[in-house]
Design a protein around this motif. Structure first.
Motif, mmCIF file in Angstrom:
data_model
loop_
_atom_site.group_PDB
_atom_site.id
_atom_site.type_symbol
_atom_site.label_atom_id
_atom_site.label_comp_id
_atom_site.label_asym_id
_atom_site.label_seq_id
_atom_site.Cartn_x
_atom_site.Cartn_y
_atom_site.Cartn_z
ATOM 1 N N PHE A 109 0.842 -1.192 0.000
ATOM 2 C CA PHE A 109 0.000 0.000 0.000
ATOM 3 C C PHE A 109 0.880 1.245 0.000
ATOM 4 N N PRO A 110 0.489 2.275 -0.748
ATOM 5 C CA PRO A 110 1.305 3.492 -0.824
ATOM 6 C C PRO A 110 1.180 4.357 0.430
ATOM 7 N N ALA A 111 2.083 5.292 0.566
ATOM 8 C CA ALA A 111 2.096 6.209 1.710
ATOM 9 C C ALA A 111 0.847 7.084 1.770
ATOM 10 N N LYS A 112 0.229 7.357 0.613
ATOM 11 C CA LYS A 112 -0.945 8.239 0.575
ATOM 12 C C LYS A 112 -2.258 7.532 0.919
ATOM 13 N N LEU A 113 -2.218 6.222 1.202
ATOM 14 C CA LEU A 113 -3.444 5.493 1.503
ATOM 15 C C LEU A 113 -4.143 6.136 2.703
ATOM 16 N N GLN A 114 -5.397 6.508 2.518
ATOM 17 C CA GLN A 114 -6.154 7.181 3.576
ATOM 18 C C GLN A 114 -7.199 6.289 4.220
ATOM 19 N N ALA A 115 -7.808 5.380 3.443
ATOM 20 C CA ALA A 115 -8.885 4.547 3.976
ATOM 21 C C ALA A 115 -8.765 3.124 3.453
ATOM 22 N N LEU A 116 -9.029 2.178 4.353
ATOM 23 C CA LEU A 116 -8.978 0.763 4.029
ATOM 24 C C LEU A 116 -10.245 0.122 4.576
ATOM 25 N N GLY A 117 -11.035 -0.484 3.692
ATOM 26 C CA GLY A 117 -12.333 -1.038 4.081
ATOM 27 C C GLY A 117 -12.241 -2.329 4.872
ATOM 28 N N ASP A 118 -13.388 -2.778 5.323
ATOM 29 C CA ASP A 118 -13.481 -4.017 6.085
ATOM 30 C C ASP A 118 -13.249 -5.225 5.178
ATOM 31 N N CYS A 119 -12.744 -6.281 5.758
ATOM 32 C CA CYS A 119 -12.595 -7.584 5.100
ATOM 33 C C CYS A 119 -11.853 -7.505 3.771
ATOM 34 N N VAL A 120 -10.944 -6.563 3.637
ATOM 35 C CA VAL A 120 -10.185 -6.390 2.398
ATOM 36 C C VAL A 120 -9.490 -7.688 2.014
ATOM 37 N N PHE A 121 -8.998 -8.442 2.997
ATOM 38 C CA PHE A 121 -8.250 -9.661 2.730
ATOM 39 C C PHE A 121 -8.976 -10.923 3.179
ATOM 40 N N SER A 122 -10.260 -10.847 3.428
ATOM 41 C CA SER A 122 -11.006 -12.000 3.908
ATOM 42 C C SER A 122 -10.839 -13.188 2.956
#
Length: 181
Positions: A109-122
């Motif tokens: 993930f890049p340094a500018k990542l602001q939001a990461l949703g639920d269960c992204v890697f489920s």
């Protein structure tokens, strides 16, 4: 959609180069089982919900700088993808974006990542390494982001950033990742 403009059935493609004129990829193109490689231009800003879900043959995704958002379940069930390196322009990765990508082993993930949703890697049962190049993104709970993943994932983040320390405190002991600077 680009595939329709090309006049080619999406089930017959081996490689798909998304044209420069596309700004928002509105899906789903999913279930295009013969796409093995996907190349996206720098003009593409967003991959919509379910954009490439269930592209079961997809092995390689090249995302050029410019993309800012990956929608919900955009690559879910793309079972042959092994690595996903997101460009520095990505700021938002929505719920389940990589869910059930059973061969996915490495994500950056890049340094500018602001939001990461639920269960992204489920359901990413082979996930081994996740790299965060910046501060922790906004997320409901890091444990929910990594739900249904194997124990002992190597998580690379800046442990000099106290926000990461606070974020990782909620991770239960038996699933705690190996954290590296």
């Amino acid at each position: 959609l680009v595939v329709q403009k090309m006049g080619v059935s999406s089930t017959k493609l081996c490689n798909l180069n998304v044209g420069d004129e596309v700004l928002d990829l509105v899906g789903p193109l999913g279930k295009a089982t013969h796409i093995e490689k996907l190349v996206m231009p720098s003009t593409l800003l967003k991959i919509d919900t379910w954009g490439f879900a269930e592209c079961l043959g997809l092995k390689e995704v090249v995302i050029n700088n410019g993309l800012t958002e990956i929608g919900e379940y955009a690559f879910s069930r793309c079972r042959r993808i092994r690595m996903m390196i997101l460009p520095s322009s990505v700021t938002n990765v929505a719920d389940g974006a990589f869910a059930q990508c059973s061969h996915l082993t490495h994500v950056e993930f890049p340094a500018k990542l602001q939001a990461l949703g639920d269960c992204v890697f489920s359901g990413c049962r082979n996930l081994r390494t996740v790299v965060f190049k910046g501060p922790p993104p906004v997320m409901s709970d890091i444990v929910i982001v990594f739900t249904n993943t194997p124990n002992g994932i190597a998580l690379y983040c800046d442990m000099n950033d106290k926000r990461w320390i606070r974020c990782l405190e909620t991770w239960p002991g038996e699933k705690k990742p190996l954290v590296t600077k």
